[in-house]
Motif scaffolding. Structure first.
Motif, PDB file in Angstrom:
ATOM      1  N   SER A 251      -7.836 -10.451   1.316  1.00  0.00           N
ATOM      2  CA  SER A 251      -7.051 -11.295   0.409  1.00  0.00           C
ATOM      3  C   SER A 251      -6.274 -12.342   1.184  1.00  0.00           C
ATOM      4  N   GLY A 252      -5.678 -11.920   2.308  1.00  0.00           N
ATOM      5  CA  GLY A 252      -4.933 -12.867   3.136  1.00  0.00           C
ATOM      6  C   GLY A 252      -5.826 -13.955   3.701  1.00  0.00           C
ATOM      7  N   MET A 253      -7.025 -13.551   4.166  1.00  0.00           N
ATOM      8  CA  MET A 253      -7.969 -14.529   4.703  1.00  0.00           C
ATOM      9  C   MET A 253      -8.454 -15.469   3.600  1.00  0.00           C
ATOM     10  N   VAL A 383      -2.220   3.994  -0.473  1.00  0.00           N
ATOM     11  CA  VAL A 383      -2.485   2.576  -0.256  1.00  0.00           C
ATOM     12  C   VAL A 383      -3.401   1.976  -1.313  1.00  0.00           C
ATOM     13  N   LYS A 384      -4.122   2.817  -2.061  1.00  0.00           N
ATOM     14  CA  LYS A 384      -5.127   2.307  -2.994  1.00  0.00           C
ATOM     15  C   LYS A 384      -4.510   1.426  -4.076  1.00  0.00           C
ATOM     16  N   TYR A 385      -3.640   2.004  -4.886  1.00  0.00           N
ATOM     17  CA  TYR A 385      -3.071   1.251  -6.007  1.00  0.00           C
ATOM     18  C   TYR A 385      -2.077   0.198  -5.527  1.00  0.00           C
ATOM     19  N   TYR A 386      -1.417   0.489  -4.420  1.00  0.00           N
ATOM     20  CA  TYR A 386      -0.497  -0.491  -3.836  1.00  0.00           C
ATOM     21  C   TYR A 386      -1.260  -1.755  -3.445  1.00  0.00           C
ATOM     22  N   SER A 387      -2.361  -1.584  -2.695  1.00  0.00           N
ATOM     23  CA  SER A 387      -3.148  -2.740  -2.253  1.00  0.00           C
ATOM     24  C   SER A 387      -3.773  -3.468  -3.430  1.00  0.00           C
ATOM     25  N   LEU A 388      -4.333  -2.703  -4.368  1.00  0.00           N
ATOM     26  CA  LEU A 388      -4.952  -3.314  -5.538  1.00  0.00           C
ATOM     27  C   LEU A 388      -3.959  -4.177  -6.305  1.00  0.00           C
ATOM     28  N   THR A 389      -2.761  -3.648  -6.495  1.00  0.00           N
ATOM     29  CA  THR A 389      -1.768  -4.340  -7.321  1.00  0.00           C
ATOM     30  C   THR A 389      -1.218  -5.577  -6.635  1.00  0.00           C
ATOM     31  N   VAL A 390      -0.625  -5.391  -5.450  1.00  0.00           N
ATOM     32  CA  VAL A 390       0.097  -6.512  -4.828  1.00  0.00           C
ATOM     33  C   VAL A 390      -0.851  -7.585  -4.302  1.00  0.00           C
ATOM     34  N   GLU A 391      -2.007  -7.185  -3.750  1.00  0.00           N
ATOM     35  CA  GLU A 391      -2.924  -8.195  -3.215  1.00  0.00           C
ATOM     36  C   GLU A 391      -3.613  -8.964  -4.338  1.00  0.00           C
ATOM     37  N   SER A 392      -3.851  -8.297  -5.469  1.00  0.00           N
ATOM     38  CA  SER A 392      -4.431  -8.994  -6.615  1.00  0.00           C
ATOM     39  C   SER A 392      -3.449 -10.022  -7.173  1.00  0.00           C
ATOM     40  N   ILE A 393      -2.166  -9.687  -7.158  1.00  0.00           N
ATOM     41  CA  ILE A 393      -1.145 -10.660  -7.581  1.00  0.00           C
ATOM     42  C   ILE A 393      -1.092 -11.831  -6.606  1.00  0.00           C
ATOM     43  N   THR A 394      -1.132 -11.520  -5.315  1.00  0.00           N
ATOM     44  CA  THR A 394      -1.043 -12.560  -4.288  1.00  0.00           C
ATOM     45  C   THR A 394      -2.174 -13.575  -4.408  1.00  0.00           C
ATOM     46  N   ILE A 423       7.229 -14.046  -4.116  1.00  0.00           N
ATOM     47  CA  ILE A 423       8.445 -13.382  -4.600  1.00  0.00           C
ATOM     48  C   ILE A 423       8.098 -12.358  -5.682  1.00  0.00           C
ATOM     49  N   LEU A 424       7.207 -12.748  -6.604  1.00  0.00           N
ATOM     50  CA  LEU A 424       6.779 -11.831  -7.663  1.00  0.00           C
ATOM     51  C   LEU A 424       6.084 -10.594  -7.069  1.00  0.00           C
ATOM     52  N   ALA A 425       5.191 -10.819  -6.108  1.00  0.00           N
ATOM     53  CA  ALA A 425       4.482  -9.708  -5.464  1.00  0.00           C
ATOM     54  C   ALA A 425       5.456  -8.803  -4.708  1.00  0.00           C
ATOM     55  N   HIS A 426       6.503  -9.417  -4.119  1.00  0.00           N
ATOM     56  CA  HIS A 426       7.497  -8.617  -3.389  1.00  0.00           C
ATOM     57  C   HIS A 426       8.252  -7.689  -4.345  1.00  0.00           C
ATOM     58  N   LEU A 427       8.573  -8.176  -5.520  1.00  0.00           N
ATOM     59  CA  LEU A 427       9.241  -7.331  -6.519  1.00  0.00           C
ATOM     60  C   LEU A 427       8.350  -6.151  -6.900  1.00  0.00           C
ATOM     61  N   ARG A 429       6.066  -4.862  -4.957  1.00  0.00           N
ATOM     62  CA  ARG A 429       6.068  -3.986  -3.781  1.00  0.00           C
ATOM     63  C   ARG A 429       7.270  -3.040  -3.810  1.00  0.00           C
ATOM     64  N   LEU A 430       8.431  -3.575  -4.192  1.00  0.00           N
ATOM     65  CA  LEU A 430       9.634  -2.738  -4.266  1.00  0.00           C
ATOM     66  C   LEU A 430       9.491  -1.652  -5.324  1.00  0.00           C
ATOM     67  N   ILE A 431       8.870  -1.992  -6.435  1.00  0.00           N
ATOM     68  CA  ILE A 431       8.631  -1.000  -7.489  1.00  0.00           C
ATOM     69  C   ILE A 431       7.694   0.100  -6.971  1.00  0.00           C
ATOM     70  N   CYS A 432       6.634  -0.302  -6.278  1.00  0.00           N
ATOM     71  CA  CYS A 432       5.705   0.679  -5.690  1.00  0.00           C
ATOM     72  C   CYS A 432       6.418   1.546  -4.663  1.00  0.00           C
ATOM     73  N   LEU A 433       7.272   0.943  -3.839  1.00  0.00           N
ATOM     74  CA  LEU A 433       8.007   1.699  -2.828  1.00  0.00           C
ATOM     75  C   LEU A 433       8.890   2.752  -3.470  1.00  0.00           C
ATOM     76  N   HIS A 434       9.604   2.375  -4.525  1.00  0.00           N
ATOM     77  CA  HIS A 434      10.466   3.331  -5.221  1.00  0.00           C
ATOM     78  C   HIS A 434       9.646   4.460  -5.855  1.00  0.00           C
ATOM     79  N   HIS A 435       8.457   4.127  -6.318  1.00  0.00           N
ATOM     80  CA  HIS A 435       7.603   5.134  -6.961  1.00  0.00           C
ATOM     81  C   HIS A 435       7.087   6.153  -5.940  1.00  0.00           C
ATOM     82  N   TYR A 436       6.616   5.683  -4.793  1.00  0.00           N
ATOM     83  CA  TYR A 436       6.029   6.572  -3.799  1.00  0.00           C
ATOM     84  C   TYR A 436       7.050   7.128  -2.807  1.00  0.00           C
TER      85      TYR A 436
END
Length: 516
Positions: A251-253, A383-394, A423-427, A429-436
């Motif tokens: 996604s980054g590339m 990492v599965k749902y975290y990567s799917l969610t935040v990278e898809s937003i990015t 900024i949206l993806a970072h928010l 990420r914080l939600i995912c961090l609190h969940h896990y």
């Protein structure tokens, strides 16, 4: 000594090691930057413009696969650090052996693909002068086998990282850089084909680096002994983790390559040139933040595995503060003095380069804040749902930017969209961090990190903007802005950004190195 004092002393020792590793990696980074800048000049002089272009084109074909090595290296390092934290020495050997099998099989696959499709691509699709095609084929082979060696060293360098022996990494990578400069210098002294000689020299250096990591890992770490791993779960865990981590790297590339294509389609090659210059600054700032990430990442993963969550919370915020305040210290003068910096660097530059570079700098500050969050998520293994969610937003930045371009918005809109979605993806990420990782607190994050950093930026701007506007001399203005912003940010970080315990640790660390 009671248990609490023992844990406190142990944590203090770990923190000192992290601080030492950070300092070592910073010295390494600055040495390598200086050497590389000079090496590029020497290589260009000794190869000539045509051969230099051929070399970078051929090497670029092979380096399209570097995201594979980067992803696999991160995954193996994570499992190493986690297993060391769990003190499962037997399983650590299985991780090493399984990762060695994976990189060997991947190397064979890459060899098959590149020795067939890769050679066809070089011979038929690339624009290379006919008289330099034989040399280009040699360079392709040299670059391919150099890349294979970097793949094969992953299990060994992962062991060095997981044991936090960053001094070895800093030493080997610095020697690697010096040897590359030496090869670049020596090719100008011979009558042989400079391009072939340069590629062969780089392959020889890659082989020496590979042997160095194998020797150090096998001598220092008992787990670096191969054994046959029969449990499929070990391979499955490594490959699954690598797969979802790879999604983020792809996604980054795709973001960078997609942005280049969008700008080319809507605004032409001039916008591409401005983006390329801004991207150089982006890469340099990324290297700066990665220095801190390398120092903190193994300790954070180990702390999670050991279930020392109080210590992990402390590392999380120290990691964030180190990244954020360092980026602020570097990026504020960059944003203010970007025209002067581009003038010194390039000579002629466009206003588009200034705007792109400034916005890319702002984007980087937001982007580096993701690293501590990703480290804890990787430690948990979710990492599965975290990567799917935040990278898809990015990656949404590309279609959104395309829509704005279709509506007639200017080229810099791309960066505004990237910043907003970051900024949206970072928010998220914080939600995912609190969940896990339920011990994470939104309130603490805001008042411990965001509010003090915002105050720091505002105070720094108040201090440097009068200088930026009133001093006419480029050199004097630049030096004044850098000096004043560094002092103000350092004081703000120490007195506002750090808590009492962190200030005491910084003071002890500084005193320790002064006495030495």
């Amino acid at each position: 000594m009671n248990t609490a004092q023992a844990h406190s002393g142990e944590n203090l020792g770990k923190s000192g090691r992290i601080a030492t590793n950070t300092l070592v990696l910073f010295v390494r980074m600055f040495l390598i930057i200086v050497i590389n800048l000079y090496a590029v000049r020497v290589v260009l002089q000794n190869l000539g413009e045509t051969d230099y272009g051929v070399f970078n084109t051929i090497a670029g074909v092979v380096l399209t696969s570097t995201f594979l090595s980067h992803t696999l290296a991160l995954s193996v390092q994570r499992f190493y650090s986690y297993t060391i934290g769990k003190q499962e020495v037997g399983y650590l050997r299985e991780i090493f052996s399984a990762s060695l099998v994976i990189v060997i099989l991947l190397s064979i696959l890459i060899l098959i693909v590149f020795e067939s499709i890769g050679i066809w691509f070089v011979d038929t699709q690339l624009v290379i002068p006919a008289d330099r095609l034989p040399a280009a084929r040699w360079i392709f082979q040299f670059a391919l086998f150099s890349f294979i060696l970097t793949l094969l060293q992953i299990p060994f360098i992962a062991a060095v990282f997981a044991h936090e022996d960053m001094g070895f990494y800093a030493l080997i990578s610095t020697i690697d850089c010096i040897l590359r400069l030496l090869v670049a210098w020596l090719i100008g002294l011979t009558a042989a084909d400079h391009l072939i000689l340069y590629g062969g020299g780089l392959l020889g250096i890659a082989f020496l680096v590979f042997l160095s990591y194998v020797f150090i890992a096998c001598r220092r770490y008992t787990e670096c002994r191969f054994k046959k791993v029969k449990q499929k779960e070990v391979y499955k865990e490594l490959l699954s983790f690598s797969g979802w981590t790879m999604y983020g790297n792809i996604s980054g590339m795709a973001m960078i390559q997609g942005s280049t294509i969008l700008l080319n389609v809507f605004f032409g090659p001039i916008a591409n040139a401005a983006f390329a210059i801004a991207n150089q600054i982006y890469n340099a700032l990324g290297s700066l933040s990665n220095t801190i990430v390398l120092a903190f990442r193994p300790a954070m993963i180990k702390s999670y595995a050991e279930q020392k969550f109080d210590y992990l919370d402390g590392l999380f915020y120290v990691h964030n503060k180190a990244l954020l305040y360092l980026q602020i210290a570097v990026c504020l003068p960059l944003v203010c003095e970007m025209p002067t910096i581009l003038h010194w660097w390039l000579g002629d530059f466009s206003q588009e380069m200034v705007v792109f570079s400034r916005l890319f700098v702002v984007y980087v500050v937001g982007l580096v804040m993701n690293n501590p969050i990703s480290t804890i998520i990787q430690a948990t293994g979710h990492v599965k749902y975290y990567s799917l969610t935040v990278e898809s937003i990015t990656i949404l930045s590309l279609p959104v930017a395309w829509l704005f371009f279709r509506l007639g918005y200017p080229s810099y809109t791309l960066f505004v969209v990237m910043i907003v979605i970051c900024i949206l993806a970072h928010l998220v990420r914080l939600i995912c961090l609190h969940h896990y990782y339920p011990s994470f607190s939104y309130r603490q994050y805001i008042f411990t990190l965001i509010v003090p950093a915002t105050i720091c930026v505002l105070l720094s701007l108040l201090a440097i903007m009068p200088l930026h506007r009133s001093i006419s001399s480029d050199v004097l203005r630049f030096l004044s802005v850098v000096a004043v912003s560094t002092v103000v940010i350092s004081l703000c970080a120490y007195f506002i950004g750090l808590n009492r315990d962190e200030r005491s640790s910084v003071t002890r660390f500084v005193k320790h190195y002064i006495r030495r």
